[in-house]
Design a protein around this motif. Structure first.
Motif, PDB file in Angstrom:
ATOM      1  N   PRO A  19      -0.296   0.426  -7.190  1.00  0.00           N
ATOM      2  CA  PRO A  19      -0.350   1.090  -5.882  1.00  0.00           C
ATOM      3  C   PRO A  19      -0.875   2.518  -5.973  1.00  0.00           C
ATOM      4  CG  PRO A  19       1.709  -0.118  -6.113  1.00  0.00           C
ATOM      5  CD  PRO A  19       1.051  -0.128  -7.462  1.00  0.00           C
ATOM      6  N   GLU A  20      -0.463   3.251  -7.008  1.00  0.00           N
ATOM      7  CA  GLU A  20      -0.940   4.626  -7.157  1.00  0.00           C
ATOM      8  C   GLU A  20      -2.441   4.645  -7.440  1.00  0.00           C
ATOM      9  OE1 GLU A  20      -0.126   8.636  -9.873  1.00  0.00           O
ATOM     10  OE2 GLU A  20       0.787   6.713 -10.425  1.00  0.00           O
ATOM     11  N   ARG A  21      -2.896   3.746  -8.298  1.00  0.00           N
ATOM     12  CA  ARG A  21      -4.324   3.665  -8.609  1.00  0.00           C
ATOM     13  C   ARG A  21      -5.133   3.364  -7.357  1.00  0.00           C
ATOM     14  NH1 ARG A  21      -5.841  -1.651 -11.310  1.00  0.00           N
ATOM     15  NH2 ARG A  21      -5.700  -2.198  -9.090  1.00  0.00           N
ATOM     16  N   ASP A  22      -4.674   2.388  -6.587  1.00  0.00           N
ATOM     17  CA  ASP A  22      -5.403   2.010  -5.376  1.00  0.00           C
ATOM     18  C   ASP A  22      -5.443   3.159  -4.367  1.00  0.00           C
ATOM     19  OD1 ASP A  22      -5.785  -0.421  -6.531  1.00  0.00           O
ATOM     20  OD2 ASP A  22      -4.275  -1.480  -5.339  1.00  0.00           O
ATOM     21  N   HIS A  23      -4.317   3.868  -4.250  1.00  0.00           N
ATOM     22  CA  HIS A  23      -4.276   5.001  -3.315  1.00  0.00           C
ATOM     23  C   HIS A  23      -5.280   6.077  -3.717  1.00  0.00           C
ATOM     24  CE1 HIS A  23      -2.794   8.270  -0.842  1.00  0.00           C
ATOM     25  NE2 HIS A  23      -2.613   8.999  -1.932  1.00  0.00           N
ATOM     26  N   LEU A  24      -5.318   6.432  -4.991  1.00  0.00           N
ATOM     27  CA  LEU A  24      -6.232   7.469  -5.453  1.00  0.00           C
ATOM     28  C   LEU A  24      -7.692   7.024  -5.324  1.00  0.00           C
ATOM     29  CD1 LEU A  24      -4.185   8.600  -8.572  1.00  0.00           C
ATOM     30  CD2 LEU A  24      -4.557   9.923  -6.477  1.00  0.00           C
ATOM     31  N   THR A  25      -7.931   5.752  -5.564  1.00  0.00           N
ATOM     32  CA  THR A  25      -9.292   5.221  -5.392  1.00  0.00           C
ATOM     33  C   THR A  25      -9.730   5.327  -3.937  1.00  0.00           C
ATOM     34  OG1 THR A  25      -8.971   3.679  -7.242  1.00  0.00           O
ATOM     35  CG2 THR A  25     -10.745   3.182  -5.693  1.00  0.00           C
ATOM     36  N   ARG A  26      -8.836   5.030  -3.013  1.00  0.00           N
ATOM     37  CA  ARG A  26      -9.154   5.143  -1.590  1.00  0.00           C
ATOM     38  C   ARG A  26      -9.431   6.600  -1.208  1.00  0.00           C
ATOM     39  NH1 ARG A  26      -4.984   1.233  -1.089  1.00  0.00           N
ATOM     40  NH2 ARG A  26      -3.484   2.890  -0.639  1.00  0.00           N
TER      41      ARG A  26
ATOM     42  N   ALA B 133     -13.215  14.621  -4.802  1.00  0.00           N
ATOM     43  CA  ALA B 133     -13.546  13.200  -4.953  1.00  0.00           C
ATOM     44  C   ALA B 133     -13.662  12.822  -6.429  1.00  0.00           C
ATOM     45  CB  ALA B 133     -14.851  12.890  -4.224  1.00  0.00           C
ATOM     46  N   ARG B 134     -14.299  13.674  -7.195  1.00  0.00           N
ATOM     47  CA  ARG B 134     -14.448  13.394  -8.629  1.00  0.00           C
ATOM     48  C   ARG B 134     -13.082  13.348  -9.316  1.00  0.00           C
ATOM     49  NH1 ARG B 134     -14.247  16.770 -12.684  1.00  0.00           N
ATOM     50  NH2 ARG B 134     -14.580  18.617 -11.370  1.00  0.00           N
ATOM     51  N   LEU B 135     -12.221  14.276  -8.966  1.00  0.00           N
ATOM     52  CA  LEU B 135     -10.899  14.325  -9.586  1.00  0.00           C
ATOM     53  C   LEU B 135     -10.014  13.162  -9.138  1.00  0.00           C
ATOM     54  CD1 LEU B 135     -10.220  18.172  -9.423  1.00  0.00           C
ATOM     55  CD2 LEU B 135     -10.648  16.796 -11.475  1.00  0.00           C
ATOM     56  N   TYR B 136     -10.128  12.758  -7.858  1.00  0.00           N
ATOM     57  CA  TYR B 136      -9.369  11.590  -7.394  1.00  0.00           C
ATOM     58  C   TYR B 136      -9.768  10.345  -8.191  1.00  0.00           C
ATOM     59  CZ  TYR B 136      -7.092  13.594  -3.252  1.00  0.00           C
ATOM     60  OH  TYR B 136      -6.287  14.317  -2.401  1.00  0.00           O
ATOM     61  N   ALA B 137     -11.069  10.175  -8.413  1.00  0.00           N
ATOM     62  CA  ALA B 137     -11.538   9.016  -9.179  1.00  0.00           C
ATOM     63  C   ALA B 137     -11.033   9.078 -10.615  1.00  0.00           C
ATOM     64  CB  ALA B 137     -13.068   8.958  -9.152  1.00  0.00           C
ATOM     65  N   GLU B 138     -11.048  10.270 -11.187  1.00  0.00           N
ATOM     66  CA  GLU B 138     -10.538  10.441 -12.553  1.00  0.00           C
ATOM     67  C   GLU B 138      -9.042  10.154 -12.612  1.00  0.00           C
ATOM     68  OE1 GLU B 138     -10.008  14.106 -15.747  1.00  0.00           O
ATOM     69  OE2 GLU B 138     -11.635  14.197 -14.278  1.00  0.00           O
ATOM     70  N   ALA B 139      -8.296  10.641 -11.608  1.00  0.00           N
ATOM     71  CA  ALA B 139      -6.851  10.413 -11.562  1.00  0.00           C
ATOM     72  C   ALA B 139      -6.529   8.934 -11.396  1.00  0.00           C
ATOM     73  CB  ALA B 139      -6.236  11.213 -10.419  1.00  0.00           C
TER      74      ALA B 139
ATOM     75  N   ARG C 100       0.841  -1.200   0.000  1.00  0.00           N
ATOM     76  CA  ARG C 100       0.000   0.000   0.000  1.00  0.00           C
ATOM     77  C   ARG C 100       0.878   1.252   0.000  1.00  0.00           C
ATOM     78  NH1 ARG C 100      -5.153   0.991   3.928  1.00  0.00           N
ATOM     79  NH2 ARG C 100      -5.469   3.220   3.546  1.00  0.00           N
ATOM     80  N   LEU C 101       0.587   2.192  -0.911  1.00  0.00           N
ATOM     81  CA  LEU C 101       1.347   3.426  -1.031  1.00  0.00           C
ATOM     82  C   LEU C 101       1.077   4.332   0.159  1.00  0.00           C
ATOM     83  CD1 LEU C 101       3.159   5.145  -2.953  1.00  0.00           C
ATOM     84  CD2 LEU C 101       1.049   6.133  -3.853  1.00  0.00           C
ATOM     85  N   VAL C 102       2.156   4.848   0.775  1.00  0.00           N
ATOM     86  CA  VAL C 102       2.037   5.768   1.901  1.00  0.00           C
ATOM     87  C   VAL C 102       2.582   7.126   1.464  1.00  0.00           C
ATOM     88  CG1 VAL C 102       2.658   6.245   4.298  1.00  0.00           C
ATOM     89  CG2 VAL C 102       2.375   3.875   3.533  1.00  0.00           C
ATOM     90  N   PRO C 103       1.731   8.157   1.344  1.00  0.00           N
ATOM     91  CA  PRO C 103       2.210   9.481   0.926  1.00  0.00           C
ATOM     92  C   PRO C 103       3.245  10.035   1.899  1.00  0.00           C
ATOM     93  CG  PRO C 103      -0.201   9.364   0.868  1.00  0.00           C
ATOM     94  CD  PRO C 103       0.277   8.129   1.569  1.00  0.00           C
ATOM     95  N   LEU C 104       4.061  10.951   1.423  1.00  0.00           N
ATOM     96  CA  LEU C 104       5.135  11.517   2.230  1.00  0.00           C
ATOM     97  C   LEU C 104       4.627  12.086   3.547  1.00  0.00           C
ATOM     98  CD1 LEU C 104       8.085  12.409   2.564  1.00  0.00           C
ATOM     99  CD2 LEU C 104       7.534  14.458   1.234  1.00  0.00           C
ATOM    100  N   ALA C 105       3.527  12.820   3.514  1.00  0.00           N
ATOM    101  CA  ALA C 105       3.019  13.460   4.724  1.00  0.00           C
ATOM    102  C   ALA C 105       2.571  12.459   5.777  1.00  0.00           C
ATOM    103  CB  ALA C 105       1.861  14.396   4.378  1.00  0.00           C
TER     104      ALA C 105
END
Length: 378
Positions: A363-370, A349-355, A224-229
């Motif tokens: 991992p990036e796809r799953d993170h953005l979907t979450r 939320a709409r943009l996260y789903a699009e991204a 699972r991708l963990v963002p820097l912050a």
């Protein structure tokens, strides 16, 4: 079997054979054959002088191949006796091999493969596994690369900037198969830094060390991708951070700023913050300004928009983002993040789903979907 030693000796031995008259491709083939022989016989009794042993065996392999090639009968007469040992045997042509393997006529993929083979000492199988391609495919890629640089002499000046880009490509591949490409890139960059005092080589080494220091914290359970912050900063490697900062400071002191030094300075500011909230975003924006000035890179401009959003507020970040091309990779994800910070969760939320649909890795796809799901459940 001392595999690290063999990897260190590969470019040295190739250089010796080339100075004796072998073409680069023939020399590289002969050294690979000698390595196969070393794997077979060294476990029973390693030689007292591994370098001399490899040179001797590789040279004999080259002569055998030359004798078998009827098109080179004339050259066989000239090469049939080994030259007496001399000062040239202690010379190190590794720096020139870096330049040769990153020749401008090669594609980035071919340059990476040839660098890992001739300078890194990896086998074709290891390189193929690292890049998740069939071994015959990688063998063809390496063969084409060697044919491309067949007539390029090692005494020609090379482009250091191209070498650094190739090494950075290797580093960014990270880890796959039984070869850790990030560690391999750091090893090769350390060797390059020992051969030249160029500040951008030091900048790249510092950048690699600072990024690699955060490696353990970048992923959670199941990859699972963990963002820097959100990373657990106690997992960061403080030894690598300290080394990276020292290398960077020495490079910056030469007052010849380059893009890798600027990137390393940004990474150092992130590493310096004990918690995400204490990140010095104002300085980071200033370094991104320098990076954009040096390169004009649109990805640097995109990252600068994020930094502006952190330093001056989400509205300022969105204004900086609006100046960029929406087709840039990660543009939509950045827009989602800034809209969320600006208090617009529906748009975010709409943009996260699009991204997520545009993501280039699972991992990036799953993170953005979450992220989209988190906002939609509010």
């Amino acid at each position: 079997m001392n595999e690290p030693l063999l990897r260190e000796l590969v470019p040295v031995v190739i250089g010796v054979l080339v100075r004796r008259g072998a073409g680069f491709a023939a020399a590289e083939d002969a050294v690979q054959d000698a390595l196969v022989e070393a794997v077979r016989v060294w476990p029973d009794g390693p030689p007292h002088d591994p370098k001399k042993w490899l040179i001797t065996v590789a040279w004999r392999k080259f002569l055998d191949a030359s004798r078998a090639d009827t098109a080179r009968r004339q050259r066989e007469t000239r090469l049939d006796s080994e030259p007496a040992p001399g000062p040239s045997e202690t010379a190190d042509d590794t720096l020139q091999l870096y330049f040769l393997c990153a020749h401008p006529s090669l594609t980035p993929a071919s340059a990476v493969a040839l660098t890992l083979r001739a300078v890194g000492g990896l086998t074709t199988r290891q390189i193929a596994q690292a890049y998740l391609v069939p071994e015959p495919t990688m063998a063809q890629r390496i063969s084409r690369a060697k044919r491309t640089v067949w007539d390029v002499r090692l005494n020609q000046p090379g482009d250091l900037a191209t070498v650094l880009r190739v090494l950075y490509l290797v580093f960014n591949e990270g880890y796959s198969g039984d070869v850790d490409l990030a560690r391999e890139a750091i090893r090769l960059t350390r060797r390059l830094a020992a051969m030249t005092s160029h500040e951008e080589v030091a900048g790249l080494l510092a950048l690699m060390l600072l990024h690699h220091a955060r490696r353990t914290a970048r992923t959670g359970p199941g990859g699972r991708l963990v963002p820097l912050a959100e990373q657990d900063r106690t997992l960061w490697d403080t030894r690598l951070i300290a080394e990276g900062v020292d290398v960077l400071q020495a490079a910056l002191a030469r007052d010849r700023l380059g893009e890798f030094q600027a990137q390393a300075a940004i990474a150092a500011l992130h590493a310096d913050a004990p918690v995400a909230a204490e990140t010095d975003w104002v300085q980071i924006v200033e370094w991104y300004d320098e990076l954009v000035r040096l390169t004009g890179n649109p990805v640097a401009r995109l990252n600068r928009a994020v930094a502006v959003g952190e330093a001056d507020g989400a509205r300022a970040g969105l204004a900086a983002l609006a100046e960029l091309d929406p087709s840039l990779p990660r543009y939509t994800a950045v827009a989602a993040y800034l809209h969320e910070r600006d208090g617009d969760p529906a748009t975010a939320a709409r943009l996260y789903a699009e991204a997520a649909g545009q993501a280039q890795s699972v991992p990036e796809r799953d993170h953005l979907t979450r992220q989209a799901a988190r906002l939609n459940t509010r």
